[in-house]
Motif scaffolding. Structure first.
Motif, mmCIF file in Angstrom:
data_model
loop_
_atom_site.group_PDB
_atom_site.id
_atom_site.type_symbol
_atom_site.label_atom_id
_atom_site.label_comp_id
_atom_site.label_asym_id
_atom_site.label_seq_id
_atom_site.Cartn_x
_atom_site.Cartn_y
_atom_site.Cartn_z
ATOM 1 N N UNK A 9 0.823 -1.212 0.000
ATOM 2 C CA UNK A 9 0.000 0.000 0.000
ATOM 3 C C UNK A 9 0.849 1.250 0.000
ATOM 4 N N UNK A 10 1.923 1.245 0.789
ATOM 5 C CA UNK A 10 2.823 2.396 0.807
ATOM 6 C C UNK A 10 3.553 2.532 -0.526
ATOM 7 N N UNK A 11 3.935 1.416 -1.105
ATOM 8 C CA UNK A 11 4.612 1.439 -2.408
ATOM 9 C C UNK A 11 3.717 1.998 -3.495
ATOM 10 N N UNK A 12 2.430 1.636 -3.452
ATOM 11 C CA UNK A 12 1.477 2.151 -4.436
ATOM 12 C C UNK A 12 1.292 3.656 -4.269
ATOM 13 N N UNK A 13 1.223 4.117 -3.031
ATOM 14 C CA UNK A 13 1.061 5.554 -2.781
ATOM 15 C C UNK A 13 2.267 6.335 -3.282
ATOM 16 N N UNK A 14 3.449 5.801 -3.068
ATOM 17 C CA UNK A 14 4.667 6.458 -3.550
ATOM 18 C C UNK A 14 4.683 6.482 -5.081
ATOM 19 N N UNK A 15 4.291 5.384 -5.694
ATOM 20 C CA UNK A 15 4.270 5.307 -7.157
ATOM 21 C C UNK A 15 3.256 6.290 -7.744
ATOM 22 N N UNK A 16 2.083 6.382 -7.117
ATOM 23 C CA UNK A 16 1.075 7.330 -7.599
ATOM 24 C C UNK A 16 1.540 8.776 -7.443
ATOM 25 N N UNK A 17 2.168 9.071 -6.315
ATOM 26 C CA UNK A 17 2.676 10.427 -6.093
ATOM 27 C C UNK A 17 3.752 10.778 -7.123
ATOM 28 N N UNK A 18 4.658 9.840 -7.365
ATOM 29 C CA UNK A 18 5.698 10.072 -8.368
ATOM 30 C C UNK A 18 5.088 10.234 -9.754
ATOM 31 N N UNK A 19 4.097 9.404 -10.070
ATOM 32 C CA UNK A 19 3.425 9.509 -11.373
ATOM 33 C C UNK A 19 2.744 10.854 -11.557
ATOM 34 N N UNK A 20 2.066 11.332 -10.494
ATOM 35 C CA UNK A 20 1.408 12.642 -10.565
ATOM 36 C C UNK A 20 2.428 13.746 -10.777
ATOM 37 N N UNK A 21 3.516 13.702 -10.038
ATOM 38 C CA UNK A 21 4.552 14.722 -10.183
ATOM 39 C C UNK A 21 5.171 14.682 -11.571
ATOM 40 N N UNK A 138 1.511 20.139 -9.076
ATOM 41 C CA UNK A 138 2.793 19.802 -8.448
ATOM 42 C C UNK A 138 2.823 20.148 -6.965
ATOM 43 N N UNK A 139 1.792 20.836 -6.513
ATOM 44 C CA UNK A 139 1.692 21.280 -5.123
ATOM 45 C C UNK A 139 2.897 22.109 -4.704
ATOM 46 N N UNK A 140 3.215 23.069 -5.568
ATOM 47 C CA UNK A 140 4.307 24.014 -5.312
ATOM 48 C C UNK A 140 3.719 25.425 -5.421
#
Length: 162
Positions: A9-21, A138-140
């Protein structure tokens, strides 16, 4: 809950965040590249004037999307009759404008500070659009405000100069 489920679950969240960025970064970069590309079509003639035919045009007629009038060169230029300039908010019938003639044509673009700023207006719009993508996608928010400020300053300067 098993430890493996938590890790995936944590790996999926990291992958989704990286994909969005990654996607939002590519979108913002494409918007800015498109703005530069759209601006450079005119800006190259205005900014790189060495060896180009420059002078003034007295606008005597406007019809549709083009205005035209007699061209007076700055130096020992080839004798030229009328040139055309794009009809926009920056061109008015009965006025004289400093212009640069595009090589191999009778089409002219405004020169001087007003011409440079007007040529970069598409980039100003791209900066404003990219600021929304950077701040939201990008949440910047700080970087988004910087882009928005630069775009607004460019558009305001072009409006004042023209």
């Amino acid at each position: 809950m098993p430890k493996a489920a938590v890790m995936s679950g944590q790996g999926a969240a990291v992958a989704l965040r990286f994909g969005r960025l990654a996607v939002m970064g590519v979108v913002a970069a494409l918007i800015l590249i498109a703005g530069v590309w759209a601006s450079w079509g005119t800006a190259q003639y205005v900014m790189l004037t060495k060896g180009r035919e420059s002078g003034t045009v007295a606008v005597t007629r406007c019809d549709g999307e083009l205005c035209g009038g007699p061209f007076t060169g700055d130096g020992p230029a080839v004798r030229r009759g009328d040139v055309v300039i794009e009809d926009s908010v920056a061109v008015e019938q009965g006025r004289t404008y400093a212009v640069v003639v595009k090589p191999g044509s009778d089409e002219a673009v405004r020169s001087g500070p007003a011409g440079v700023l007007y040529a970069w207006v598409p980039l100003g719009g791209a900066l404003l659009l990219a600021s929304v993508v950077v701040a939201g996608g990008l949440r910047r928010p700080r970087a988004g405000w910087v882009l928005a400020g630069a775009g607004a300053a460019l558009l305001t300067a072009a409006f004042v100069a023209v």
